[in-house]
Design a protein around this motif. Structure first.
Motif, PDB file in Angstrom:
ATOM      1  N   LYS A 156       0.909  -1.123  -0.097  1.00  0.00           N
ATOM      2  CA  LYS A 156       0.860  -0.101  -0.664  1.00  0.00           C
ATOM      3  C   LYS A 156       0.826   1.438   0.087  1.00  0.00           C
ATOM      4  N   THR A 157       0.981   2.231  -1.028  1.00  0.00           N
ATOM      5  CA  THR A 157       1.316   3.377  -0.194  1.00  0.00           C
ATOM      6  C   THR A 157       0.861   4.554   0.367  1.00  0.00           C
ATOM      7  N   ARG A 160       4.651   9.210  -0.694  1.00  0.00           N
ATOM      8  CA  ARG A 160       5.550  10.031  -1.894  1.00  0.00           C
ATOM      9  C   ARG A 160       6.310  10.566  -1.895  1.00  0.00           C
ATOM     10  N   VAL A 185       0.604   9.947   2.347  1.00  0.00           N
ATOM     11  CA  VAL A 185      -0.250   9.500   2.358  1.00  0.00           C
ATOM     12  C   VAL A 185      -1.509   9.886   3.492  1.00  0.00           C
ATOM     13  N   ARG A 186      -2.689  10.315   3.484  1.00  0.00           N
ATOM     14  CA  ARG A 186      -3.567  10.745   4.468  1.00  0.00           C
ATOM     15  C   ARG A 186      -4.350   9.336   5.148  1.00  0.00           C
ATOM     16  N   GLY A 187      -4.180   9.346   6.340  1.00  0.00           N
ATOM     17  CA  GLY A 187      -4.239   8.732   7.601  1.00  0.00           C
ATOM     18  C   GLY A 187      -2.902   7.116   7.224  1.00  0.00           C
ATOM     19  N   TYR A 188      -1.904   7.828   7.286  1.00  0.00           N
ATOM     20  CA  TYR A 188      -0.570   7.038   7.057  1.00  0.00           C
ATOM     21  C   TYR A 188       0.729   8.163   7.929  1.00  0.00           C
TER      22      TYR A 188
END
Lengths: 536, 252
Positions: A156-157, A160, A185-188
């Motif tokens: 999962k990305t 970036r 990435v949002r939420g990560y």
């Protein structure tokens, strides 16, 4: 790694294609893997700021990014977060009042005033910071940007990466160390933070200390916002030496602004140049006797010549800068009525500026500045006395007395000329306080000039209205003679004149209170105490 | 913001496949899209490689203890975010029952996201329940995948009648055929005739293709890994129809 992006710098020789994955696996065994995300992009970047680095000082960076057939302006804040983006750039040649674009063909119209930027949130954010100054390139670079996705064990990305290899082309040519921007990435955020920690710990990778602009300027061997170290006078310095240092600083300020004033990049160049000339003249007049020989009187004449030649353009600048405010309150006239007046002002201003540019390019001006610099450099302290603090307190005391006397003579029946005379005395006092300012405690200095400042504002409002009222009559006469003014325009100008008179009366009514506050015991005592403290 | 919901009482009819493909297509056009995986089985979350887990579970979300915002995860695709499934969602009905105005609860939870998204897609579990009622109240458009049988058309009529009984906001209903088996004559017959006769049927129809099943192997929408396939083309045309029905403006 928080919201937005965190930047790292890759040190050492990275070759043509820096490999973050390898750099990481060389360190501790990382659980992240990396995948290319589209082809590398080439972007041309231009950072913009005002001549006095207003954006940089405010913690902002404005960047024009061009690539893949589109151009955008990006405004970022201190932490690199994007504050606003505008598509497009300034209109080609839609630039400063005159001429500046000619030498810059194909460079999308920089330098430019804010009015040439696309309207929208970006311009609105810039307005209070940039004001009337023009934006000009402070650095240029091309960047090769490669995007990568950072994958966790589930492929999962989670973040970036942008790997940015930047070649600086202005103000010097140099390659900057590759930079790495990591965006979660949002939420990560948690996983991206772990990645950030791994990157920071990996050999050859470190957190970026400054912005991309800082890196570009550092690579080019310069630094942003070079601030001229404020002249620090010592109380015991021989007065002649101190005066030479003060005047050399003012000469630097004059020369710094010459190019911008000639190219007419924005109106502040001429304004700053004039301020430095006026201060030079005041210094020569009020404390010039501390300099050897005939220096003060000889150069006093030359700087008067220079100052006088800058006046017509500046007066028209003031008119034009205030035009919108001045005409906003019109009741009877429409904007069409005033537009011939505006055009007349613009034409007259263009003529005045050509004259000014001729002066600033003249042999006489070049001789003045170069000889003045040589003279100042050769000033030696023949005598130890007076020390600068004594000179300062004595001159300030005289100026203080003169201002008081001039003010006390003013009655309700006094003509405008007497208020103007007082204004000049107040200016002299203020210049002296600023010129010798580094001798005094900053807080105390600020307290001491409070009432003086308020009085000057009032006198300034009065005198500006007086001058503009007189001028508008002259303009009307000339426009009539040139047959360039319809009756409606003249009537509108009459309305403007009436409004100026109203403003002038308002300032006149405030005068008594303002002067009383300045002349009051408390205010005078603070002024006296300020200079006394430095002598003893 | 416009809210789409993929809905059917029956399971295994292609709700999730529709939600993820339409979500991706909308995001690719530049719309900011949030997909909420309401199905405790978490098929949509699985397809996007996102763990089917929400801190505090459905309870915290439904009762507003934790802002919806906190639970949102970015997918691998620009503009497409996901609110993951959680195993506790199987009890969403009970949780909703405890809340005030359970049938309006979902709409209220989504209200703060209006500014951030142009489109919210709700991928619903198969059931008739308080949850589905809440979804029906929140949605602007119900996308109803149907397997082409006479019985499923009856189900659609029941749903339409049910929605028509709502006071105030009523979602539009857009049915489409899904999992069409070309070898079955009845399938092809019904799939051809009905859309022409009924305005609440989409022209697009999704065939039963192995490429759609491969989504769970690739763990990505078919429109990503096989954009030129017949399935992808049908999803694209379904998305266009849905977009027109809800009158979604141009992306920013």
């Amino acid at each position: 790694v928080r919201n937005g992006s965190t930047e790292f710098v890759l040190d050492g020789d990275q070759g043509a294609r820096p490999d973050v994955g390898r750099a990481l696996s060389n360190g501790t065994g990382s659980t992240f893997s990396f995948a290319d995300d589209g082809p590398a992009r080439r972007v041309r970047r231009t950072w913009l700021d005002t001549f006095d680095w207003r954006l940089y000082r405010a913690g902002l960076a404005l960047e024009q990014v061009a690539g893949s057939g589109r151009t955008e302006l990006v405004l970022t804040g201190r932490d690199g977060e994007r504050l606003a983006v505008a598509q497009g750039s300034v209109a080609q040649g839609g630039v400063a009042p005159s001429g500046a674009a000619n030498g810059n063909r194909g460079r999308a119209g920089w330098p430019a005033l804010l009015g040439a930027l696309p309207p929208g949130p970006l311009r609105e954010l810039l307005e209070p910071v940039v004001g009337v100054r023009a934006l000009a390139p402070v650095a240029r670079a091309t960047s090769q940007v490669r995007q990568q996705r950072v994958l966790n064990a589930d492929a999962k990305t989670v973040a970036r990466l942008a790997i940015d290899q930047m070649s600086v082309t202005y103000p010097g040519r140099a390659k900057a160390a590759p930079r790495l921007a990591v965006a979660a990435v949002r939420g990560y955020q948690a996983q991206a933070s772990r990645l950030g920690a791994e990157l920071a710990a990996a050999p050859g990778i470190r957190l970026a200390g400054g912005s991309a602009l800082d890196a570009a300027l550092a690579a080019a061997g310069t630094e942003p916002a070079p601030r001229v170290a404020e002249l620090q006078l010592k109380a015991g310095m021989p007065a002649a030496v101190a005066m030479a240092a003060i005047l050399t600083g003012l000469l630097d300020a004059i020369e710094d602004n010459v190019r911008g004033a000639i190219r007419d990049i924005d109106t502040e160049f001429l304004h700053d140049l004039r301020v430095a000339v006026r201060r030079t003249r005041s210094a020569l007049k009020l404390a010039g006797r501390a300099l050897p020989g005939e220096l003060a009187s000889r150069y006093g004449r030359e700087f008067k010549w220079l100052g006088d030649l800058t006046t017509p353009t500046r007066d028209l600048d003031v008119y034009l800068l205030g035009f919108e405010t001045m005409t906003a309150g019109l009741v009877g006239a429409t904007s069409e009525d005033v537009s011939p007046f505006l055009h007349y002002l613009e034409r007259t201003r263009a003529t005045a500026h050509r004259e000014l540019a001729r002066t600033l390019r003249s042999a006489r001006f070049a001789r003045l500045t170069s000889q003045w610099r040589t003279e100042l450099a050769s000033v030696r302290a023949v005598r130890k006395r007076p020390a600068v603090a004594e000179l300062a307190s004595q001159r300030i005391a005289v100026a203080q007395r003169r201002a008081l006397r001039a003010g006390q003579n003013i009655t309700a029946a006094s003509p405008a000329a007497e208020l103007h005379y007082l204004r000049k005395r107040c200016k002299e006092l203020r210049y002296l306080l600023e010129m010798f300012g580094s001798l005094y405690d900053p807080d105390q200095r600020w307290q001491a000039v409070r009432e003086l400042k308020a009085l000057q504002d009032c006198l300034g409002a009065f005198q500006d209205a007086e001058v503009q009222r007189e001028e508008i009559h002259t303009f009307a006469d000339r426009m009539l003679a040139e047959r360039s003014a319809p009756a409606a325009t003249l009537l509108a100008m009459g309305e403007i004149a009436a409004d100026l008179a109203r403003r002038q009366r308002k300032a006149r009514m405030e005068f008594d209170d303002r002067f009383a506050a300045f002349a009051g015991q408390a205010s005078q005592a603070r002024l006296t105490a300020l200079t006394q403290a430095a002598v003893t | 913001v416009k809210i789409l919901a993929t809905y059917n009482i029956k399971g295994g009819v292609g709700k999730t496949a529709t939600a993820v493909n339409l979500g991706f297509l909308a995001a690719r056009e530049g719309y900011r899209v949030l997909l909420w995986d309401l199905d405790p089985q978490g098929a949509a979350s699985f397809l996007f490689r996102i763990k089917p887990r929400v801190k505090g579970g459905g309870q915290a979300l439904i009762h507003g203890k934790r802002p919806v915002d906190d639970a949102i995860k970015g997918t691998d695709f620009d503009n497409l975010d996901l609110l993951p499934a959680d195993f506790t969602y199987r009890n969403l009905d009970l949780m909703l029952d405890e809340a005030k105005r359970p049938d309006r609860r979902l709409a209220r939870l989504l209200a703060p996201l209006k500014r951030e998204y142009d489109l919210v897609i709700l991928d619903c579990p198969p059931s008739i329940s308080l949850l589905s009622e809440s979804v029906l109240h929140a949605a602007d458009l119900l996308l109803v995948p149907l397997i082409p049988t006479t019985l499923s058309v009856r189900t659609l009529d029941q749903l339409t009648d049910f929605v028509a009984g709502f006071n105030g906001h009523q979602p539009q209903v857009l049915a489409f055929f899904s999992m069409i088996d070309r070898r079955k004559r009845l399938h092809t017959q019904i799939a051809q005739d009905l859309p022409a006769q009924r305005p609440d049927f989409a022209a697009a129809a999704i065939p039963a293709l192995s490429v759609i099943e491969q989504m769970s192997v690739h763990r990505a929408p078919v429109t990503v890994f096989s954009p030129r396939s017949q399935a992808s083309r049908q999803y694209a045309s379904l998305w266009q129809e849905a977009r027109e029905r809800v009158k979604l403006g141009e992306p920013r």
